[in-house]
Design an enzyme around this catalytic site. Structure first.
Site, mmCIF file in Angstrom:
data_model
loop_
_atom_site.group_PDB
_atom_site.id
_atom_site.type_symbol
_atom_site.label_atom_id
_atom_site.label_comp_id
_atom_site.label_asym_id
_atom_site.label_seq_id
_atom_site.Cartn_x
_atom_site.Cartn_y
_atom_site.Cartn_z
ATOM 1 N N HIS A 149 27.434 -63.700 14.485
ATOM 2 C CA HIS A 149 26.321 -62.747 14.523
ATOM 3 C C HIS A 149 26.795 -61.374 15.042
ATOM 4 C CE1 HIS A 149 21.926 -61.893 15.653
ATOM 5 N NE2 HIS A 149 22.575 -61.011 16.408
ATOM 6 N N GLU A 150 27.527 -61.372 16.151
ATOM 7 C CA GLU A 150 27.948 -60.095 16.747
ATOM 8 C C GLU A 150 28.924 -59.348 15.834
ATOM 9 O OE1 GLU A 150 26.215 -59.093 19.043
ATOM 10 O OE2 GLU A 150 25.415 -60.972 19.795
ATOM 11 N N HIS A 153 27.027 -57.441 13.381
ATOM 12 C CA HIS A 153 26.615 -56.119 13.888
ATOM 13 C C HIS A 153 27.786 -55.133 13.862
ATOM 14 C CE1 HIS A 153 22.642 -57.254 15.167
ATOM 15 N NE2 HIS A 153 23.011 -58.007 16.185
ATOM 16 N N HIS A 159 19.574 -56.993 12.381
ATOM 17 C CA HIS A 159 18.877 -58.277 12.423
ATOM 18 C C HIS A 159 18.078 -58.464 11.140
ATOM 19 C CE1 HIS A 159 19.252 -58.022 17.011
ATOM 20 N NE2 HIS A 159 20.121 -58.918 16.558
ATOM 21 N N TRP A 161 15.188 -59.476 10.416
ATOM 22 C CA TRP A 161 13.791 -59.020 10.367
ATOM 23 C C TRP A 161 13.691 -57.500 10.541
ATOM 24 C CZ3 TRP A 161 16.300 -61.257 14.362
ATOM 25 C CH2 TRP A 161 16.238 -60.645 15.610
ATOM 26 N N ASP A 170 15.940 -54.454 6.809
ATOM 27 C CA ASP A 170 17.300 -54.571 7.354
ATOM 28 C C ASP A 170 18.306 -53.874 6.434
ATOM 29 O OD1 ASP A 170 17.329 -56.299 5.217
ATOM 30 O OD2 ASP A 170 18.211 -57.978 6.318
ATOM 31 N N THR A 175 17.750 -60.263 1.478
ATOM 32 C CA THR A 175 17.243 -60.985 2.647
ATOM 33 C C THR A 175 15.748 -60.719 2.748
ATOM 34 O OG1 THR A 175 17.780 -59.078 4.036
ATOM 35 C CG2 THR A 175 19.411 -60.862 3.936
ATOM 36 N N ASP A 208 22.696 -72.224 16.827
ATOM 37 C CA ASP A 208 23.955 -72.224 16.075
ATOM 38 C C ASP A 208 23.973 -73.279 14.971
ATOM 39 O OD1 ASP A 208 24.745 -70.287 17.872
ATOM 40 O OD2 ASP A 208 26.613 -71.283 18.439
HETATM 41 N N1 ARG Z 1 20.947 -62.182 21.035
HETATM 42 C C1 ARG Z 1 22.231 -61.795 20.534
HETATM 43 C C2 ARG Z 1 22.160 -60.503 19.723
HETATM 44 O O1 ARG Z 1 21.100 -60.045 19.335
HETATM 45 C C3 ARG Z 1 22.948 -62.923 19.810
HETATM 46 C C4 ARG Z 1 22.165 -63.994 19.140
HETATM 47 C C5 ARG Z 1 23.107 -65.085 18.645
HETATM 48 N N2 ARG Z 1 22.440 -66.284 18.147
HETATM 49 C C6 ARG Z 1 23.020 -67.498 18.112
HETATM 50 N N3 ARG Z 1 22.407 -68.527 17.569
HETATM 51 N N4 ARG Z 1 24.192 -67.713 18.607
HETATM 52 O O2 ARG Z 1 23.152 -59.851 19.423
HETATM 53 ZN ZN ZN Z 2 21.928 -59.350 17.313
HETATM 54 CA CA CA Z 3 15.844 -57.419 3.513
#
Ligand code: ARG
Ligand code: ZN
Ligand code: CA
Length: 237
Positions: A149-150, A153, A159, A161, A170, A175, A208
């Protein structure tokens, strides 16, 4: 096209106790997850529902560990204000993804800098218990998907949504819109904003074990950062 793009990675382990000084095996397990997820080699790819399987993408991005640095430090939590990066600066951030593994605290799993930011704070921070799949890891965030996920970014993904209500985008067309994050392991289908949420996308907030894809549109958005003039083009040298 650019073909398969490899990103060299430096890992900085900053620890205040022996548990946080994670093993080389734990670091290797995280590298494996990144490579599996970004190349759609993840064993749970077949959990993606048929409705979304057609847009699931092999991003053709890989990761190689270029070096590990270990720092003992009495500070026990680092927050999200980049203090760890000031204490232990990134190494060659224009050509390498820098990852700091340290206790963030406050229940935060990880955080990342988008392309185009200051090079002195560029990279990703992750708490040790959410990093990799073996060693000091904690369910339900013990499958290495926080880093998937990171790094999304870090490669310009928002994200899923859009961090807003139904009309907030997004900037990825394949998506479906949603009005907020999903958590846990939602049943399929979960419908918001008159469409089925892609709750199993790495850029949602689900557990996860319940994540399994990036989309083709996300692939295109990530790979655009490597084009000439893009925020990650310098990684290609
Ligand atoms: N809350 C964090 C972010 O917005 C990471 C979310 C990761 N989710 C997971 N299922 N590991 O960057
Ligand atoms: Zn995030
Ligand atoms: Ca979209």
């Amino acid at each position: 096209g650019l073909g398969v793009i490899n990103i060299p990675v430096y890992v900085h382990v900053v620890y205040s106790n022996s548990q946080q000084n994670i093993s080389d095996a734990q670091i290797a397990s995280q590298m494996n997850v990144l490579n599996d997820d970004f190349r759609m080699q993840n064993a749970d790819a077949n959990n993606t529902p048929a409705e979304f399987a057609a847009v699931a993408a092999d991003t053709e991005i890989t990761f190689s560990l270029a070096g590990t640095f270990r720092y003992a430090d009495s500070r026990s939590s680092w927050g999200t204000n980049d203090a760890v990066k000031a204490a232990y600066p990134p190494v060659s951030p224009s050509t390498h993804l820098n990852i700091w593994v340290c206790n963030i605290g406050g229940g935060i799993l990880g955080y990342a800098q988008f392309p185009g930011g200051n090079s002195s704070t560029d990279g990703v921070v992750c708490s040790p218990q959410y990093f990799g799949t073996t060693g000091y890891v904690q369910a339900p965030f013990n499958k290495g998907r926080t880093m998937t996920h990171e790094v999304g970014h870090y490669l310009n993904l928002r994200h899923i949504w859009g961090d807003g209500r139904c009309r907030q985008d997004d900037f990825v067309s394949d998506t479906p819109t949603s009005d907020g994050p999903n958590y846990g392991c939602p049943s399929y289908p979960t419908v918001n904003c008159r469409s089925t949420d892609m709750t199993m996308n790495y850029m949602d907030y689900t557990d996860d074990a319940c994540m399994s894809l990036f989309s083709q549109g996300q692939k295109a958005r990530m790979r655009a950062t490597f084009q000439s003039g893009g925020g990650r083009a310098s990684i290609l040298n």
